[in-house]
Design an enzyme around this catalytic site. Sequence first.
Site, short mmCIF file in Angstrom:
data_model
loop_
_atom_site.label_atom_id
_atom_site.label_comp_id
_atom_site.label_asym_id
_atom_site.label_seq_id
_atom_site.Cartn_x
_atom_site.Cartn_y
_atom_site.Cartn_z
N CYS A 131 3.87 -0.63 -12.26
CA CYS A 131 4.26 0.59 -12.97
C CYS A 131 5.45 0.27 -13.88
O CYS A 131 6.47 0.97 -13.86
CB CYS A 131 4.58 1.72 -12.00
N ALA B 48 0.77 -1.24 0.00
CA ALA B 48 0.00 0.00 0.00
C ALA B 48 0.81 1.30 0.00
O ALA B 48 0.30 2.32 -0.46
CB ALA B 48 -0.93 0.01 1.22
#
Length: 433
Positions: free
Chosen positions: A382, A261
């Site tokens: 990403c 997170a």
Amino acid sequence: MLDRRNIIKARELAVTTLKEVIYNDSFSNEVIALNIKRIDKIDHNFYRQLVYGVLENLYYLDHIIEKLSSIKLKKIDKNIINILRIGIYELKFLNNENYASINEAVKLAKKFNFKSKNFVNAILRNFDRDVEQLSKVNIENVDERYSIQYSVNIEIIKYIKKYYPNYLEIIESFNKVPSFSIRVNTMLISKMDLRRKLELLGFTIRESKISKDSLIVENAFNMTELDEFKNGLFTIQDQASILVSEVLNPSENSKVLDLCAAPGSKSTHLLQIMNDTGMIYSNDISKNKLNKIKENFERLKLKNYKIINFDATEYIEDFEGKFDYILVDAPCSGIGVIKRKPEIKLKKSLDEINALSKIQRNILSNAYKYLKKGGIIVYSTCTIGNIENVDIINKFLNENNDMKIVKINDKDYIQLLPDTDNDGFFICKMVKN
């Protein structure tokens, strides 16, 4: 024209920052965030420009220095080589007064290693006399030439080339200035109202073409000092990253797990999408990052969250079949965000990518066990390339026959490629039948 009296500290700090990033494997954005408080606000942009400019062009700058120096780069003092890199970068890319840039580089050399002052002076003056000729990269092998010209590890070039015909366009984008996007906290303000507020403050705003809760700020400056930021009306987050939570799109009163997170941007967005109902469990392996997650929840005035701390590669028996939605925003090579962390293109190797893929498979396998029947997982990274993305999903689906792809805009997954405006991101949504 730069005010030379106001940038001495910025130059000195750039030298030590580069040493920390290049030789101690620190992340540029983290080192800059810590150091930037030590210099005047007026010098912040110049400091960032020097650090990112050198990192984005490191191989190229070293290629030029090698032409000029009789001493091998490895034998040059680390601070001195960074002073030379900054000096060559300024002479080649910035419209500063050349004589002043050279003189200040010599002054820095005196401070860091006095006996090197003449060496620095000679290198920079010789380059200044013949910038055009010395700037050429005369290497026949195309990949090797691109590696120097765009300062990218040749393994990364070959990896990108394997999957994308427009690989050169992707590589060129790594040195572009990234877009600056914010996420509207729709719990507190509408996107239109926030846009009006920011435009009244002098910011130029445009809509994102990727995510509905984001706005692009064209002339962003000191955004975290705005009352609108401090009061939780928005948070700073890349538009591709914002899209991840919108794809997961948890229903109200759901039980959600965000396995990786930190710093909490996606967790807070997921809870925002649920209108602060249900419960989100925000986990990260790093204890040092938990406070940042909490700060983000508190600033955005969100309440229904629990912050937990464990290694996502380790199975937690108590979580078996407990969650309606799970986000696996997996640790990855980060090739998609090189514009924001240019050191990635210098250091990442194919071995590291393969090692990360094992971690990613492990985390996704655990997430499957935590998911309720009928529950949904989003896997995101990403980065680009198949090893950390499509290959992970294919293997996962082969091992778990009850997991099915949920199409996103009629596609099995989203693969955003790095370009002048966007980061590279991979997003895949799956349901447990």
